[in-house]
Design an enzyme around this catalytic site. Structure first.
Site, mmCIF file in Angstrom:
data_model
loop_
_atom_site.group_PDB
_atom_site.id
_atom_site.type_symbol
_atom_site.label_atom_id
_atom_site.label_comp_id
_atom_site.label_asym_id
_atom_site.label_seq_id
_atom_site.Cartn_x
_atom_site.Cartn_y
_atom_site.Cartn_z
ATOM 1 N N HIS A 67 54.625 4.502 -118.982
ATOM 2 C CA HIS A 67 55.133 4.293 -120.337
ATOM 3 C C HIS A 67 54.917 2.855 -120.788
ATOM 4 O O HIS A 67 54.568 2.595 -121.931
ATOM 5 C CB HIS A 67 56.630 4.640 -120.403
ATOM 6 N N ASP A 116 59.848 4.862 -127.403
ATOM 7 C CA ASP A 116 59.233 5.802 -126.483
ATOM 8 C C ASP A 116 59.793 7.205 -126.741
ATOM 9 O O ASP A 116 60.943 7.360 -127.162
ATOM 10 C CB ASP A 116 59.551 5.368 -125.054
ATOM 11 N N VAL A 134 46.442 -1.863 -107.591
ATOM 12 C CA VAL A 134 45.113 -2.358 -107.966
ATOM 13 C C VAL A 134 45.054 -2.365 -109.491
ATOM 14 O O VAL A 134 45.802 -1.617 -110.137
ATOM 15 C CB VAL A 134 43.980 -1.466 -107.406
ATOM 16 N N ASP A 166 53.231 16.835 -117.152
ATOM 17 C CA ASP A 166 52.214 17.231 -118.141
ATOM 18 C C ASP A 166 50.808 17.264 -117.556
ATOM 19 O O ASP A 166 49.841 17.457 -118.286
ATOM 20 C CB ASP A 166 52.257 16.249 -119.316
ATOM 21 N N GLN A 167 50.678 17.068 -116.250
ATOM 22 C CA GLN A 167 49.346 16.806 -115.700
ATOM 23 C C GLN A 167 48.397 17.998 -115.739
ATOM 24 O O GLN A 167 47.188 17.823 -115.843
ATOM 25 C CB GLN A 167 49.486 16.232 -114.279
ATOM 26 N N GLU A 194 41.896 5.881 -119.410
ATOM 27 C CA GLU A 194 41.111 4.804 -118.786
ATOM 28 C C GLU A 194 39.775 5.338 -118.262
ATOM 29 O O GLU A 194 38.753 4.661 -118.340
ATOM 30 C CB GLU A 194 41.929 4.145 -117.671
ATOM 31 N N SER A 234 45.755 7.322 -116.977
ATOM 32 C CA SER A 234 44.579 7.372 -116.115
ATOM 33 C C SER A 234 43.433 8.099 -116.816
ATOM 34 O O SER A 234 42.282 7.667 -116.754
ATOM 35 C CB SER A 234 44.907 8.060 -114.796
HETATM 36 BR BR1 BUP Z 1 49.175 3.504 -108.857
HETATM 37 C C1 BUP Z 1 48.383 2.367 -110.098
HETATM 38 N N1 BUP Z 1 47.166 0.394 -110.578
HETATM 39 O O1 BUP Z 1 47.579 0.909 -108.439
HETATM 40 P P1 BUP Z 1 49.485 7.266 -115.547
HETATM 41 C C2 BUP Z 1 48.478 2.613 -111.439
HETATM 42 N N2 BUP Z 1 47.936 1.757 -112.343
HETATM 43 O O2 BUP Z 1 46.731 -0.152 -112.691
HETATM 44 P P2 BUP Z 1 51.789 7.794 -113.803
HETATM 45 C C3 BUP Z 1 47.252 0.639 -111.906
HETATM 46 O O3 BUP Z 1 49.353 2.550 -114.063
HETATM 47 P P3 BUP Z 1 53.248 9.020 -115.961
HETATM 48 C C4 BUP Z 1 47.701 1.200 -109.635
HETATM 49 O O4 BUP Z 1 45.899 2.312 -114.612
HETATM 50 C C5 BUP Z 1 47.801 3.524 -115.514
HETATM 51 O O5 BUP Z 1 47.633 2.679 -116.613
HETATM 52 C C6 BUP Z 1 47.091 2.968 -114.292
HETATM 53 O O6 BUP Z 1 49.877 5.734 -115.605
HETATM 54 C C7 BUP Z 1 48.087 1.990 -113.782
HETATM 55 O O7 BUP Z 1 50.286 7.907 -114.354
HETATM 56 C C8 BUP Z 1 49.257 3.498 -115.092
HETATM 57 O O8 BUP Z 1 48.064 7.421 -115.205
HETATM 58 C C9 BUP Z 1 49.721 4.834 -114.571
HETATM 59 O O9 BUP Z 1 49.905 7.864 -116.836
HETATM 60 O O10 BUP Z 1 52.740 7.806 -115.040
HETATM 61 O O11 BUP Z 1 51.974 6.507 -113.135
HETATM 62 O O12 BUP Z 1 51.984 9.025 -113.011
HETATM 63 O O13 BUP Z 1 53.848 10.026 -115.025
HETATM 64 O O14 BUP Z 1 54.283 8.417 -116.858
HETATM 65 O O15 BUP Z 1 52.053 9.520 -116.691
#
Ligand code: BUP
Length: 465
Positions: free
Chosen positions: A18, A116, A343, A384-385, A368, A365
């Site tokens: 978030h 949010d 990372v 939601d995945q 990105e 993700s």
């Molecule tokens: Br782990 C990790 N580095 O090592 P998502 C995550 N991230 O930059 P999530 C890093 O955290 P929700 C790491 O790039 C993305 O921006 C990644 O968000 C960054 O999944 C963020 O992909 C993670 O939406 O959150 O963490 O499961 O459940 O809220 O979607």
């Protein structure tokens, strides 16, 4: 502020999933559109990744104002035993927000509030009372937003006591029961209560922002903007994919810990690396971690794997060797880099050595992967995945082994299956071309005159008016 520069208060909820899109929105509005931006942070943060990220943001963007909210988090754990600590934090914020938001908004002289989605139903009435326009920023996909907006109507139609079946979102498509977030099958779950209350509140917001773009999810964006999903929806601004902020790199000790993966990636020849991450929120079960390790070893490719052993990073003290075994780490040394440290994922994805992203499909993700043009092998785990994974397949960003289990299903995905699919995806040139097309469409959406650029400008205009 002057009429031409709106003062916008951004209020994210807990978790990197978030916070990250909120900081991207903050930078886009502040540096890109000249808005006066304040960012609310509820302290202490749940994870240490969040506090490091916020510190890096203020260091790099001093124009963004810091609105810290120190509060004794309300403890809902006895009401919702075993609940995810992030959902418990949403609940604490939801219960405190009504009394905390008023003074905060008045003090900031806000011309608009952006909250949010986890806070929608509690924040909108407070803002309304103060005559401050309130927008909801939805940090997941447009398809999921359409589902969330429609779900309360669906529940009303099927009636209490009936299970949740396939959900046919008007103007979008049918979300099969098997892709509905697991928690929503239980009406008393903490996530379900928040999800439904916030879903009902969407119609009362002054507008909805979503980190998505038209070309990637045309059905959902059109059905939301055309109000087919729900006739009472406010304007929907599809402003994604919000761009990663390059200078939010960590410094000091954290950066030193990270250093090894950067150097390792730089040593790799172009495009042979599989990047594997399941996000910041959940750990895979230990026996599944073992199968994944064996699968990555067997696939023959180089890999960079971010492993999580606990839900909250502060609790994740165990050694890698305990999870994976010394022997495995020795066998893959040089070919595979496994890390428990954070990372900079968007930097990893943009690295020329990275050719495939095995991802849980958290929406950040996915966005990105889109902006860096890396194909996704989708392995959704919860929430939601699965819906996001279906978006990945529909838009051509990647593939999804739908039979692979998600949380709560017992079946282990075996090493051989994982290896076979990784090898297939790595050799899939047609997929790589489709992924590149999605990236092209994303860059067209965000440049001056593109659909997302225009939506963000229209939102800023609303805040001035
Ligand atoms: Br782990 C990790 N580095 O090592 P998502 C995550 N991230 O930059 P999530 C890093 O955290 P929700 C790491 O790039 C993305 O921006 C990644 O968000 C960054 O999944 C963020 O992909 C993670 O939406 O959150 O963490 O499961 O459940 O809220 O979607």
């Amino acid at each position: 502020g002057s009429r031409s520069s709106p003062r916008i208060v951004l209020f994210p909820s807990a978790g990197m999933g978030h916070l990250v899109p909120f900081t991207r929105l903050a930078v886009a509005l502040s540096a890109g559109h000249g808005c006066d931006i304040s960012l609310v942070t509820a302290l202490p943060t749940v994870s240490s990744a969040e506090s490091r990220h916020i510190a890096a943001l203020y260091a790099a963007f001093p124009a963004i104002r810091q609105l810290d909210l120190r509060f004794a988090p309300f403890d809902a754990s006895s009401e919702f035993p075993g609940a995810d600590p992030f959902y418990l934090r949403y609940e604490a914020l939801r219960r405190c927000a009504p009394s905390l938001l008023g003074p905060l908004l008045a003090g900031a002289g806000a011309s608009a509030l952006v909250v949010d989605m986890a806070l929608a139903s509690v924040a909108i009435p407070v803002a309304r009372e103060l005559h401050v326009p309130c927008f909801v920023f939805f940090t997941a996909s447009a398809t999921m937003l359409s589902f969330k907006a429609y779900f309360p109507t669906y529940l009303d139609d099927v009636g209490a006591g009936h299970g949740v079946g396939d959900v046919d979102v008007p103007g979008v498509y049918r979300i099969p029961s098997s892709s509905v977030p697991q928690a929503l099958h239980d009406p008393d779950n903490i996530f379900t209560r928040q999800f439904v209350a916030n879903g009902r509140a969407l119609a009362t917001a002054d507008g909805l922002l979503v980190n998505a773009f038209h070309a990637m999810e045309p059905e959902a964006v059109e059905a939301l903007q055309g109000r087919f999903v729900l006739s009472v929806l406010p304007p929907v601004f599809a402003v994604g994919p919000l761009m990663p902020v390059n200078d939010l790199r960590e410094t000091g000790e954290a950066a030193q810990k990270q250093g090894n993966y950067r150097a390792w990636l730089d040593e790799q020849p172009p495009r042979p690396v599989v990047y594997v991450s399941f996000g910041s929120r959940k750990a895979l079960p230990k026996d599944q971690i073992k199968e994944l390790a064996a699968g990555l070893e067997a696939c023959g490719h180089r890999f960079l794997w971010v492993v999580k052993g606990a839900v909250v990073d502060r609790d994740d003290a165990g050694e890698l060797s305990e999870l994976l075994g010394e022997a495995f780490l020795r066998r893959v040394q040089g070919r595979g880099l496994v890390t428990k440290s954070w990372v900079e994922q968007e930097e990893v994805l943009r690295h020329p050595a990275v050719a495939l992203f095995v991802s849980h499909c958290g929406w950040n993700s996915v966005t990105e992967a889109v902006s860096s043009g890396v194909p996704v092998l989708a392995w959704p785990r919860f929430a939601d995945q699965r819906v996001n994974a279906s978006v990945v397949v529909r838009c051509g960003l990647g593939v999804w082994a739908e039979q692979w289990s998600w949380e709560g299903e017992e079946a282990l995905v075996r090493a051989e299956e994982i290896a076979a699919l990784v090898m297939e995806a790595m050799g899939d040139d047609a997929m790589a071309v489709k992924t590149a097309n999605v990236r092209e469409a994303a860059s067209r959406a965000v440049v001056d005159g593109g659909t997302s650029y225009l939506c963000l400008a229209a939102f800023v205009h609303r805040c001035i008016a």
